[in-house]
Design an enzyme around this catalytic site. Structure first.
Site, PDB file in Angstrom:
ATOM      1  N   ILE A  92      57.967  73.161  62.777  1.00  0.00           N
ATOM      2  CA  ILE A  92      56.145  73.796  63.067  1.00  0.00           C
ATOM      3  C   ILE A  92      55.523  73.658  61.376  1.00  0.00           C
ATOM      4  O   ILE A  92      54.144  73.306  61.711  1.00  0.00           O
ATOM      5  CB  ILE A  92      55.743  75.117  62.937  1.00  0.00           C
ATOM      6  CG1 ILE A  92      56.772  75.307  62.580  1.00  0.00           C
ATOM      7  CG2 ILE A  92      57.081  75.356  64.908  1.00  0.00           C
ATOM      8  CD1 ILE A  92      55.842  77.025  62.590  1.00  0.00           C
ATOM      9  N   ASP A  93      55.493  73.323  60.384  1.00  0.00           N
ATOM     10  CA  ASP A  93      55.228  73.380  59.148  1.00  0.00           C
ATOM     11  C   ASP A  93      54.239  72.028  58.246  1.00  0.00           C
ATOM     12  O   ASP A  93      54.040  72.250  57.951  1.00  0.00           O
ATOM     13  CB  ASP A  93      55.741  73.568  57.698  1.00  0.00           C
ATOM     14  CG  ASP A  93      57.223  74.902  58.104  1.00  0.00           C
ATOM     15  OD1 ASP A  93      56.626  75.675  59.104  1.00  0.00           O
ATOM     16  OD2 ASP A  93      58.261  75.050  57.756  1.00  0.00           O
ATOM     17  N   MET A 108      52.706  80.590  60.004  1.00  0.00           N
ATOM     18  CA  MET A 108      54.134  80.575  59.606  1.00  0.00           C
ATOM     19  C   MET A 108      53.929  78.880  58.293  1.00  0.00           C
ATOM     20  O   MET A 108      52.219  78.972  58.449  1.00  0.00           O
ATOM     21  CB  MET A 108      54.954  80.487  60.403  1.00  0.00           C
ATOM     22  CG  MET A 108      55.877  81.305  60.791  1.00  0.00           C
ATOM     23  SD  MET A 108      56.991  81.205  61.880  1.00  0.00           S
ATOM     24  CE  MET A 108      57.993  82.573  61.959  1.00  0.00           C
ATOM     25  N   GLN A 161      54.631  81.504  67.303  1.00  0.00           N
ATOM     26  CA  GLN A 161      53.610  80.012  66.712  1.00  0.00           C
ATOM     27  C   GLN A 161      55.472  79.403  66.881  1.00  0.00           C
ATOM     28  O   GLN A 161      54.687  78.385  66.529  1.00  0.00           O
ATOM     29  CB  GLN A 161      54.071  80.445  65.280  1.00  0.00           C
ATOM     30  CG  GLN A 161      52.531  81.235  64.306  1.00  0.00           C
ATOM     31  CD  GLN A 161      52.875  81.520  63.640  1.00  0.00           C
ATOM     32  OE1 GLN A 161      52.070  80.569  62.192  1.00  0.00           O
ATOM     33  NE2 GLN A 161      53.546  82.895  63.174  1.00  0.00           N
ATOM     34  N   ARG A 162      56.520  79.592  66.457  1.00  0.00           N
ATOM     35  CA  ARG A 162      57.291  78.859  66.610  1.00  0.00           C
ATOM     36  C   ARG A 162      58.199  78.341  68.545  1.00  0.00           C
ATOM     37  O   ARG A 162      58.069  77.242  69.054  1.00  0.00           O
ATOM     38  CB  ARG A 162      58.247  78.931  66.271  1.00  0.00           C
ATOM     39  CG  ARG A 162      59.232  77.602  65.913  1.00  0.00           C
ATOM     40  CD  ARG A 162      59.789  78.229  64.035  1.00  0.00           C
ATOM     41  NE  ARG A 162      60.981  78.288  64.551  1.00  0.00           N
ATOM     42  CZ  ARG A 162      61.512  79.203  63.472  1.00  0.00           C
ATOM     43  NH1 ARG A 162      61.896  79.268  62.165  1.00  0.00           N
ATOM     44  NH2 ARG A 162      63.214  79.772  64.144  1.00  0.00           N
ATOM     45  N   ARG A 203      34.794  93.595  64.317  1.00  0.00           N
ATOM     46  CA  ARG A 203      35.692  93.611  62.923  1.00  0.00           C
ATOM     47  C   ARG A 203      35.692  92.709  61.930  1.00  0.00           C
ATOM     48  O   ARG A 203      35.638  91.253  62.558  1.00  0.00           O
ATOM     49  CB  ARG A 203      36.804  94.170  63.230  1.00  0.00           C
ATOM     50  CG  ARG A 203      37.179  95.688  63.993  1.00  0.00           C
ATOM     51  CD  ARG A 203      38.695  96.204  64.604  1.00  0.00           C
ATOM     52  NE  ARG A 203      38.523  97.015  64.712  1.00  0.00           N
ATOM     53  CZ  ARG A 203      39.174  97.623  65.920  1.00  0.00           C
ATOM     54  NH1 ARG A 203      39.320  97.095  66.442  1.00  0.00           N
ATOM     55  NH2 ARG A 203      38.727  99.083  66.402  1.00  0.00           N
ATOM     56  N   ARG A 244      72.709  78.277  61.191  1.00  0.00           N
ATOM     57  CA  ARG A 244      72.905  77.268  60.133  1.00  0.00           C
ATOM     58  C   ARG A 244      74.222  77.569  59.811  1.00  0.00           C
ATOM     59  O   ARG A 244      74.969  78.477  60.371  1.00  0.00           O
ATOM     60  CB  ARG A 244      72.284  78.414  59.127  1.00  0.00           C
ATOM     61  CG  ARG A 244      70.649  79.159  58.836  1.00  0.00           C
ATOM     62  CD  ARG A 244      70.042  79.707  57.897  1.00  0.00           C
ATOM     63  NE  ARG A 244      68.646  80.668  57.976  1.00  0.00           N
ATOM     64  CZ  ARG A 244      67.955  80.005  58.198  1.00  0.00           C
ATOM     65  NH1 ARG A 244      67.438  78.755  58.067  1.00  0.00           N
ATOM     66  NH2 ARG A 244      66.699  80.240  58.830  1.00  0.00           N
ATOM     67  N   GLY A 286      65.206  75.738  61.594  1.00  0.00           N
ATOM     68  CA  GLY A 286      65.040  75.967  62.555  1.00  0.00           C
ATOM     69  C   GLY A 286      63.877  75.316  63.779  1.00  0.00           C
ATOM     70  O   GLY A 286      64.214  73.939  63.555  1.00  0.00           O
TER      71      GLY A 286
HETATM   72  O1  F6P Z   1      60.174  76.102  59.102  1.00  0.00           O
HETATM   73  C1  F6P Z   1      59.519  76.934  60.208  1.00  0.00           C
HETATM   74  C2  F6P Z   1      59.616  78.757  59.810  1.00  0.00           C
HETATM   75  O2  F6P Z   1      59.517  78.855  61.379  1.00  0.00           O
HETATM   76  C3  F6P Z   1      58.574  78.394  58.637  1.00  0.00           C
HETATM   77  O3  F6P Z   1      57.558  78.471  59.055  1.00  0.00           O
HETATM   78  C4  F6P Z   1      58.606  80.106  58.306  1.00  0.00           C
HETATM   79  O4  F6P Z   1      58.525  80.753  57.257  1.00  0.00           O
HETATM   80  C5  F6P Z   1      60.603  80.481  58.609  1.00  0.00           C
HETATM   81  O5  F6P Z   1      60.293  78.760  59.449  1.00  0.00           O
HETATM   82  C6  F6P Z   1      60.864  81.436  59.116  1.00  0.00           C
HETATM   83  O6  F6P Z   1      62.065  81.336  59.951  1.00  0.00           O
HETATM   84  P1  F6P Z   1      62.957  82.241  60.213  1.00  0.00           P
HETATM   85  O7  F6P Z   1      63.115  81.701  61.906  1.00  0.00           O
HETATM   86  O8  F6P Z   1      64.093  81.939  59.430  1.00  0.00           O
HETATM   87  O9  F6P Z   1      63.114  83.744  60.150  1.00  0.00           O
END
Ligand code: F6P
Length: 363
Positions: A151-152, A194, A286-287, A187, A74, A11
């Site tokens: 990012i994890d 993620m 988030q990414r 609320r 991949r 990723g």
């Molecule tokens: O490992 C990074 C990540 O963004 C995880 O936080 C998340 O579970 C996964 O990749 C999502 O993967 P994809 O972009 O293949 O849906």
């Protein structure tokens, strides 16, 4: 001149481009020739134009770019030995015997396997008549150096993976936005973040934004978590809170490993506590996006160190992964770091949450 290739895999993560820039420039500054492998392992298998020589100017401005400009994919072909033979042949074609890889633990495991198999791949190239003994002589050892881009923040042995602080920043910003609207309407919001099997993003975002409750895989809530969460949220409301924020890691589960989903949490907040509740799943915002300053700095320092590690490597030293520990850039054996990461997953599997938390804490 030594030829060093850089590749991003798995990723994407903010800071990967800063890694590529640092590796390319440090390679050139060290008097070596720099290459980039496009589209991750797929580029190694495809060869040709997917493995390109890089010039100093090619990476201008890359510190601030999000994602990975050289692509990632991949690759099923690389999982097969045949694909790896082709990849090795493509590398020799370009005269490359050193590879700097920025990716998650899966990508780094693949890289180390490639390295350990390399001598037999060379033998196969000779026995199949693709290369002569003479031609492969200078390429008897493959040199691999790993950088953790994810990012994890899920790799043991390093305090921060490249990209995790950018993602955390983005999550906090999003929660701040939600906070304002939640406050206005009194609320509740369940924010799903993620992190795959790692709760770092959820925990840090929850702490940073003053969440009422946080779900992470490594430390699931008590057996009566439904009651516990509802009573905490009720108490906070009685204390005058106008909004409720519950952060739920995407990998969250209870102590019996039953998944805890955002919609389960929402139903409780709506039906048991009686709050007007919404779910926000932050997803890939988030990414993507530009890396924060910390990730640019980390990527740059680690990229430089990776090239130094390539140049220092001896044939029998284990492949290193470049880490940051207590604010120092250090090299660690790649396989050890991956094994420690897998131990955390195994501890969660056997419901030993103390060991899982210790594993995340351990450097
Ligand atoms: O490992 C990074 C990540 O963004 C995880 O936080 C998340 O579970 C996964 O990749 C999502 O993967 P994809 O972009 O293949 O849906």
């Amino acid at each position: 001149k030594k030829r060093i290739a850089v590749m991003t895999s798995g990723g994407d993560a903010p800071g990967m481009n800063a890694v590529v820039r640092a590796v390319v420039r440090q390679t050139i500054a060290s008097g070596c020739v720099s290459y980039a492998v496009y589209e991750g392992y797929q580029g190694l298998v495809d060869g040709g134009d997917m493995i390109r020589e890089m010039a100093w100017e090619d990476v201008r401005g890359w510190t601030s770019e999000g994602g990975t400009l050289i692509g990632t994919a991949r690759c099923m072909a690389f999982m097969q030995r045949e694909g790896r033979v082709t990849a090795a042949n493509n590398m020799i074609e370009k005269g490359i015997d050193a590879l700097v890889i920025c990716g998650g633990d899966g990508s780094l495991t693949g890289a180390d396997k490639f390295r350990s198999e390399w001598p037999s791949l060379m033998d196969e190239l000779v026995s199949s008549g693709k290369r002569t003994e003479e031609a492969i002589k200078p390429f008897r050892h493959l040199n691999i150096v790993g950088l953790v881009g994810s990012i994890d923040n899920d790799l043991s042995s390093t305090d921060a993976t490249i990209g995790c602080y950018s993602s955390l920043q983005r999550i906090c910003q999003a929660i701040d936005f939600i906070d304002a609207t939640a406050f206005s309407h009194q609320r509740a919001f369940v924010i799903e973040v993620m992190g795959r099997h790692c709760g770092w993003l959820a925990l840090m975002a929850g702490v940073s934004c003053g969440a009422d409750f946080i779900f992470i895989p490594e430390n699931p809530p008590s057996k009566n978590w439904e009651e516990e969460m509802c009573s905490i949220v009720r108490k906070h409301r009685q204390m005058g809170k106008r909004r409720t924020i519950v952060v739920c890691a995407e990998g969250a589960h209870d102590r019996q490993l039953n998944k805890v989903t955002s919609s389960m949490v929402k139903d409780l907040l709506s039906n048991t506590v009686g709050l007007d509740t919404r779910i926000t799943t932050l997803g890939h915002v988030q990414r993507g996006g530009p890396p924060c300053s910390y990730d640019r700095m980390l990527a740059t320092l680690q990229g430089v160190e990776a090239v130094k590690a390539v140049l220092d490597a001896k044939p029998d030293t284990p492949s290193p992964v470049i880490c940051i520990v207590e604010n120092k850039i250090v090299r660690k054996p790649m396989l050890d770091a991956i094994a420690k990461t897998k131990e955390v997953a195994a501890a969660i599997e056997r419901k030993d949450y103390d060991a899982a938390m210790r594993g995340r804490d351990a450097e």
